[in-house]
Enzyme design. Structure first.
Site, mmCIF file in Angstrom:
data_model
loop_
_atom_site.group_PDB
_atom_site.id
_atom_site.type_symbol
_atom_site.label_atom_id
_atom_site.label_comp_id
_atom_site.label_asym_id
_atom_site.label_seq_id
_atom_site.Cartn_x
_atom_site.Cartn_y
_atom_site.Cartn_z
ATOM 1 N N GLY A 27 11.718 -5.744 1.410
ATOM 2 C CA GLY A 27 10.746 -6.566 2.908
ATOM 3 C C GLY A 27 9.847 -7.257 2.257
ATOM 4 O O GLY A 27 8.914 -7.004 1.624
ATOM 5 N N MET A 28 8.904 -8.255 3.262
ATOM 6 C CA MET A 28 8.212 -9.148 2.826
ATOM 7 C C MET A 28 7.462 -8.819 4.359
ATOM 8 O O MET A 28 7.313 -8.710 5.099
ATOM 9 C CB MET A 28 7.993 -10.146 2.739
ATOM 10 C CG MET A 28 6.964 -11.398 2.187
ATOM 11 S SD MET A 28 5.958 -11.073 1.232
ATOM 12 C CE MET A 28 4.619 -12.310 0.782
ATOM 13 N N PHE A 31 0.829 -8.376 5.004
ATOM 14 C CA PHE A 31 -0.120 -7.776 4.638
ATOM 15 C C PHE A 31 0.491 -7.923 2.652
ATOM 16 O O PHE A 31 0.092 -6.946 2.123
ATOM 17 C CB PHE A 31 -1.196 -6.858 4.862
ATOM 18 C CG PHE A 31 -1.251 -7.420 6.033
ATOM 19 C CD1 PHE A 31 -3.002 -7.916 5.864
ATOM 20 C CD2 PHE A 31 -1.016 -7.103 6.915
ATOM 21 C CE1 PHE A 31 -3.506 -8.255 6.515
ATOM 22 C CE2 PHE A 31 -2.224 -7.802 8.793
ATOM 23 C CZ PHE A 31 -3.538 -8.200 7.991
ATOM 24 N N LEU A 33 3.978 -7.049 -0.284
ATOM 25 C CA LEU A 33 5.503 -6.944 -0.877
ATOM 26 C C LEU A 33 6.379 -5.948 -0.758
ATOM 27 O O LEU A 33 5.346 -4.518 -1.628
ATOM 28 C CB LEU A 33 5.468 -8.100 -1.248
ATOM 29 C CG LEU A 33 7.431 -7.974 -2.155
ATOM 30 C CD1 LEU A 33 8.151 -8.366 -1.224
ATOM 31 C CD2 LEU A 33 7.189 -8.744 -3.677
ATOM 32 N N VAL A 34 7.433 -5.655 -0.636
ATOM 33 C CA VAL A 34 7.853 -4.059 -0.891
ATOM 34 C C VAL A 34 9.406 -4.292 -0.913
ATOM 35 O O VAL A 34 9.954 -4.864 -1.221
ATOM 36 C CB VAL A 34 7.693 -3.666 0.612
ATOM 37 C CG1 VAL A 34 8.640 -1.799 0.737
ATOM 38 C CG2 VAL A 34 6.465 -3.023 1.555
ATOM 39 N N LYS A 49 4.727 -0.649 -2.071
ATOM 40 C CA LYS A 49 4.335 -1.471 -1.785
ATOM 41 C C LYS A 49 3.043 -2.028 -2.324
ATOM 42 O O LYS A 49 2.009 -1.705 -2.261
ATOM 43 C CB LYS A 49 3.480 -1.127 -0.226
ATOM 44 C CG LYS A 49 3.071 -1.928 0.959
ATOM 45 C CD LYS A 49 2.887 -1.283 2.648
ATOM 46 C CE LYS A 49 2.053 -2.558 2.666
ATOM 47 N NZ LYS A 49 1.558 -1.849 4.621
ATOM 48 N N ASP A 141 0.831 -0.347 16.231
ATOM 49 C CA ASP A 141 1.865 -1.540 16.115
ATOM 50 C C ASP A 141 3.476 -0.756 16.143
ATOM 51 O O ASP A 141 3.917 -1.108 15.296
ATOM 52 C CB ASP A 141 1.614 -2.070 15.041
ATOM 53 C CG ASP A 141 2.045 -3.401 14.499
ATOM 54 O OD1 ASP A 141 2.687 -4.121 15.746
ATOM 55 O OD2 ASP A 141 2.694 -3.542 13.449
#
Length: 358
Positions: A27-28, A31, A33-34, A49, A141
């Site tokens: 995933g992106m 802050f 990219l994983v 990450k 969050d």
């Protein structure tokens, strides 16, 4: 000195130590990219990450330092745990954590959840929040995509980059709108751990209904949707609004009565609705705590007061008000990484070259 290998993922260079192989994009985020990878040392799958350009500005450097400190400090079964950290020759930072396979957002968009899964997931969310809040940390969050789940239904809260100290004068918009507590929208200035309880309540409602409870198109629409269900905020809440423009907006809204949640959640049992009622309260001080939620009848099948730990010590936020140049944050970051790897941190600035392969 560590040996680094390079790979291109979504046009981004991943520069990782040779300990990790089989990189695959997961995933992106805003802050970083994983990717998933295989840890050849432990033979386990992990998530890596990449923090993009962590030293490009003091704000980004501080944010990365904060996330690193939190990941090091928070050790709990329902919180994502750090298994490695390194800085590449290009000075990107990589956090390595356990890999859980999916998240609550993906689960909710694929199928309705059965009652026992909703209960177990909510129990684990509240168990994690009890620990986080006891450490003096607010996540800020919380949303379905930040809640990771594996094939055994083990759940872990992740992405503490936005987390902040418990502080009655917190500032700024942070969490994704659908899950954002009204006090963040209304005042920007005074909020605490209760914002996470509101977010968890929104997630709970989404698990029950299969769709977001408050899908606002913008902040004004978001608040309007909330008042349609929960009624107009009480005067003592309205009087805490610091912004005159916001105050005028709230007072201009038509007076609305709170609707019984049982009429909205017709298929949910009484205990579920009762707990949700206690989580989605306008006045933060009247919202149920994570600890009390765990003791609620709805979570009784999983509640075990002897196995719902709190933090051994409060998180040290002494750095949080510091306004420091990038180079200072960098030295502090290297010191934390050396400490994580059990290396004497007294020579952090001298050791910087070793960690980025120089």
């Amino acid at each position: 000195m560590a040996e680094f290998v390079r790979a291109q993922i979504f046009g981004t260079t991943f520069e990782i130590t040779s300990r990790y192989s089989d990189l695959q994009p997961v995933g992106m985020g805003a802050f970083g990219l994983v990717c998933s990878a295989r840890d050849q040392l432990t033979n386990q799958n992990v998530a890596i990450k990449k923090i993009m350009k962590p030293f490009s500005t003091p704000v980004l450097a501080k944010r990365t330092y904060r996330e690193l400190k939190l990941l090091k400090h928070l050790r709990h079964e329902n919180i994502i745990s750090l298994s490695d950290i390194f800085i590449s020759p290009l000075e990107d930072i990589y956090f390595v954590t356990e890999l859980l396979g999916t998240d609550l957002h993906r689960l909710l968009t694929s199928r309705p959840l059965e009652k026992q899964f909703i209960q177990y997931f909510l129990y684990q969310i509240m168990r994690g929040l009890k620990y986080v809040h006891s450490a003096g940390v607010v996540h800020r969050d919380l949303k379905p995509s930040n809640i990771l789940v594996n094939e055994n239904c083990d759940l872990k809260i992740c992405d503490f980059g936005l987390a902040r100290i418990q502080d009655p004068q917190m500032t700024g918009y942070v969490s994704t709108r659908y899950y954002r507590a009204p006090e963040i929208m209304l005042t920007w200035q005074k909020y605490d751990v209760e914002v996470d309880i509101w977010s968890a309540g929104c997630i709970f409602a989404e698990m029950l209904e299969g769709k977001p409870l408050f899908p606002g198109k913008d902040h004004v629409n978001q608040f309007s949707i909330i008042t349609e269900l929960l009624g107009t905020p009480p005067d003592d809440v309205i009087n805490t609004i610091a912004s005159e423009n916001t105050l005028r907006f709230v007072k201009s809204l038509p007076k609305r009565e709170r609707q019984p949640l049982a009429s909205k959640f017709k298929n949910a049992d009484e205990q579920a609705v009762d707990l949700l009622e206690r989580m989605l309260v306008f006045d933060p001080k009247k919202r149920i705590t994570a600890s009390d939620a765990l003791a609620h009848e709805y979570l009784a099948p999983y509640h075990d007061p002897t196995d719902e730990p709190v933090a051994e010590e409060k998180f040290d936020w002494s750095f949080n008000d510091a306004d420091l140049p990038v180079d200072t944050w960098k030295i502090m970051m290297y010191s934390e990484i050396l400490d994580y790897h059990n290396v004497d941190a007294s020579g952090a600035s001298a050791a910087m070259g070793e960690f980025n392969g120089q």
